[in-house]
Design a protein around this motif. Sequence first.
Motif, PDB file in Angstrom:
ATOM      1  N   VAL A 192      42.291  42.880  83.099  1.00 43.14           N
ATOM      2  CA  VAL A 192      41.845  42.348  84.387  1.00 43.14           C
ATOM      3  C   VAL A 192      40.352  42.023  84.362  1.00 43.14           C
ATOM      4  CG1 VAL A 192      41.585  42.834  86.850  1.00 43.14           C
ATOM      5  CG2 VAL A 192      43.664  43.556  85.646  1.00 43.14           C
ATOM      6  N   LEU A 193      39.530  42.977  83.916  1.00 40.40           N
ATOM      7  CA  LEU A 193      38.077  42.754  83.929  1.00 40.40           C
ATOM      8  C   LEU A 193      37.662  41.554  83.073  1.00 40.40           C
ATOM      9  CD1 LEU A 193      35.347  45.503  83.728  1.00 40.40           C
ATOM     10  CD2 LEU A 193      35.124  43.398  82.428  1.00 40.40           C
ATOM     11  N   PRO A 194      38.051  41.486  81.782  1.00 38.17           N
ATOM     12  CA  PRO A 194      37.611  40.328  80.994  1.00 38.17           C
ATOM     13  C   PRO A 194      38.177  39.007  81.497  1.00 38.17           C
ATOM     14  CG  PRO A 194      39.109  41.722  79.723  1.00 38.17           C
ATOM     15  CD  PRO A 194      38.751  42.487  80.947  1.00 38.17           C
ATOM     16  N   LEU A 195      39.444  39.003  81.937  1.00 37.05           N
ATOM     17  CA  LEU A 195      40.029  37.761  82.432  1.00 37.05           C
ATOM     18  C   LEU A 195      39.322  37.294  83.697  1.00 37.05           C
ATOM     19  CD1 LEU A 195      42.095  35.573  82.119  1.00 37.05           C
ATOM     20  CD2 LEU A 195      43.796  37.040  83.224  1.00 37.05           C
ATOM     21  N   HIS A 196      38.963  38.226  84.548  1.00 42.85           N
ATOM     22  CA  HIS A 196      38.242  37.877  85.774  1.00 42.85           C
ATOM     23  C   HIS A 196      36.909  37.206  85.439  1.00 42.85           C
ATOM     24  CE1 HIS A 196      36.911  38.241  89.943  1.00 42.85           C
ATOM     25  NE2 HIS A 196      35.787  38.790  89.507  1.00 42.85           N
ATOM     26  N   TYR A 197      36.190  37.739  84.461  1.00 43.31           N
ATOM     27  CA  TYR A 197      34.901  37.144  84.097  1.00 43.31           C
ATOM     28  C   TYR A 197      35.066  35.839  83.322  1.00 43.31           C
ATOM     29  CZ  TYR A 197      31.735  40.584  86.017  1.00 43.31           C
ATOM     30  OH  TYR A 197      31.003  41.354  86.889  1.00 43.31           O
ATOM     31  N   VAL A 198      36.186  35.666  82.615  1.00 41.95           N
ATOM     32  CA  VAL A 198      36.470  34.364  81.999  1.00 41.95           C
ATOM     33  C   VAL A 198      36.664  33.308  83.081  1.00 41.95           C
ATOM     34  CG1 VAL A 198      38.196  33.055  80.698  1.00 41.95           C
ATOM     35  CG2 VAL A 198      37.400  35.262  79.845  1.00 41.95           C
ATOM     36  N   LEU A 199      37.386  33.662  84.138  1.00 39.28           N
ATOM     37  CA  LEU A 199      37.565  32.733  85.267  1.00 39.28           C
ATOM     38  C   LEU A 199      36.215  32.381  85.892  1.00 39.28           C
ATOM     39  CD1 LEU A 199      40.657  34.414  86.982  1.00 39.28           C
ATOM     40  CD2 LEU A 199      40.634  32.331  85.578  1.00 39.28           C
ATOM     41  N   LEU A 200      35.337  33.365  85.969  1.00 44.33           N
ATOM     42  CA  LEU A 200      34.002  33.113  86.498  1.00 44.33           C
ATOM     43  C   LEU A 200      33.203  32.206  85.560  1.00 44.33           C
ATOM     44  CD1 LEU A 200      31.449  33.547  88.186  1.00 44.33           C
ATOM     45  CD2 LEU A 200      31.200  35.795  87.131  1.00 44.33           C
ATOM     46  N   GLY A 201      33.248  32.524  84.270  1.00 44.62           N
ATOM     47  CA  GLY A 201      32.479  31.740  83.311  1.00 44.62           C
ATOM     48  C   GLY A 201      32.943  30.303  83.210  1.00 44.62           C
ATOM     49  N   THR A 202      34.241  30.064  83.428  1.00 44.82           N
ATOM     50  CA  THR A 202      34.770  28.695  83.389  1.00 44.82           C
ATOM     51  C   THR A 202      34.729  28.026  84.758  1.00 44.82           C
ATOM     52  OG1 THR A 202      37.025  29.560  83.697  1.00 44.82           O
ATOM     53  CG2 THR A 202      36.266  29.186  81.433  1.00 44.82           C
ATOM     54  N   GLU A 203      34.197  28.735  85.743  1.00 47.11           N
ATOM     55  CA  GLU A 203      34.017  28.212  87.110  1.00 47.11           C
ATOM     56  C   GLU A 203      35.336  27.800  87.757  1.00 47.11           C
ATOM     57  OE1 GLU A 203      30.933  25.308  87.419  1.00 47.11           O
ATOM     58  OE2 GLU A 203      29.435  26.578  86.435  1.00 47.11           O
ATOM     59  N   TRP A 204      36.394  28.554  87.483  1.00 47.63           N
ATOM     60  CA  TRP A 204      37.691  28.337  88.133  1.00 47.63           C
ATOM     61  C   TRP A 204      37.681  29.159  89.425  1.00 47.63           C
ATOM     62  CZ3 TRP A 204      43.006  28.834  85.175  1.00 47.63           C
ATOM     63  CH2 TRP A 204      44.028  28.348  85.991  1.00 47.63           C
TER      64      TRP A 204
END
Length: 309
Positions: free
Chosen positions: A103-115
């Motif tokens: 959950v934590l890394p996927l959440h920050y991937v969504l943030l980093g890709t601006e989704w």
Amino acid sequence: MTSLFSLVLAAILGLLAVASAIGFILQRRATEPGSVATVQNLNARIRSWWIMVAVFGGAILLGDTATVILFAFLSFMALREFWTLTPSRRGDHLALFLSFFVVLPLHYVLLGTEWYGLFAIFIPVYAFLILPAVATLTGDVNEFLARTARVQWGLMLTVYSISHAPALLMLETGTPSALLLVYLVVVVQLSDVFQYVWGKLLGKHRFSPNISPSKTIEGLVGGGASAILVGTLLYRLTPFSPLQAAAISTVIVVAGFFGGFVLSAIKRDLNAKDWGYVIEGHGGVLDRLDSITFAAPLFFHIVRYWFTT
């Protein structure tokens, strides 16, 4: 962005230099055991601030990716501190593993890709439903409601809420988005610093001894007013007018106070003084970010709704 940020960074470093000089003088003059302990704590806090400013400032200068990675690491550390103090059972282990490593890394991937669309609902919708469902597979129903609430609340505070600080980087307001993050962090952290200073200088009336014995009414009023003044003067970092900056700084300060206050209540419930011991003089990562847990989401959505182009 570079010139404005450089000016703010230079001002902060100047304040730290002055604080270090004052701490050095006080240390040489302190003789009583009580005053010696107070000065030692003050100097420990100042040394930690040098490191924190260097790390945060370096991440901002390196760019958005470095900043998102830094906050992902801080969320991981904060979540770890939360679960180090919070009791758990064997039936929670799979949900905790998924919280940390999915959950934590996927959440920050969504943030980093601006989704933004999925970033906004991933934890409060999908994680909130999936993690309790996974926990039921263990068959452990002892205090299931309380255990589920702890998993969800830990994620909400340490990952979802804190991530709204670097999420400011995805907003288009006509001003460099990194300066919005600098503005939030400066106002929130100075509010805590000013409350500490005013409380030490003038504090007489305890605000809530059961939750936060060190907080005083004088410290809250003086510290909050000082931080709002700084936030108003720094309006050039933002798309706000001076009046808007004063109002939004007030929201940041009030929200930051209640973030720290709520997390202090949780610590008292857990019979703990600090969330951890990573930062000298400050406690843990979550002790330093507790104000941001409430302030960052409110500030992010105010800016996104009213000031994005």
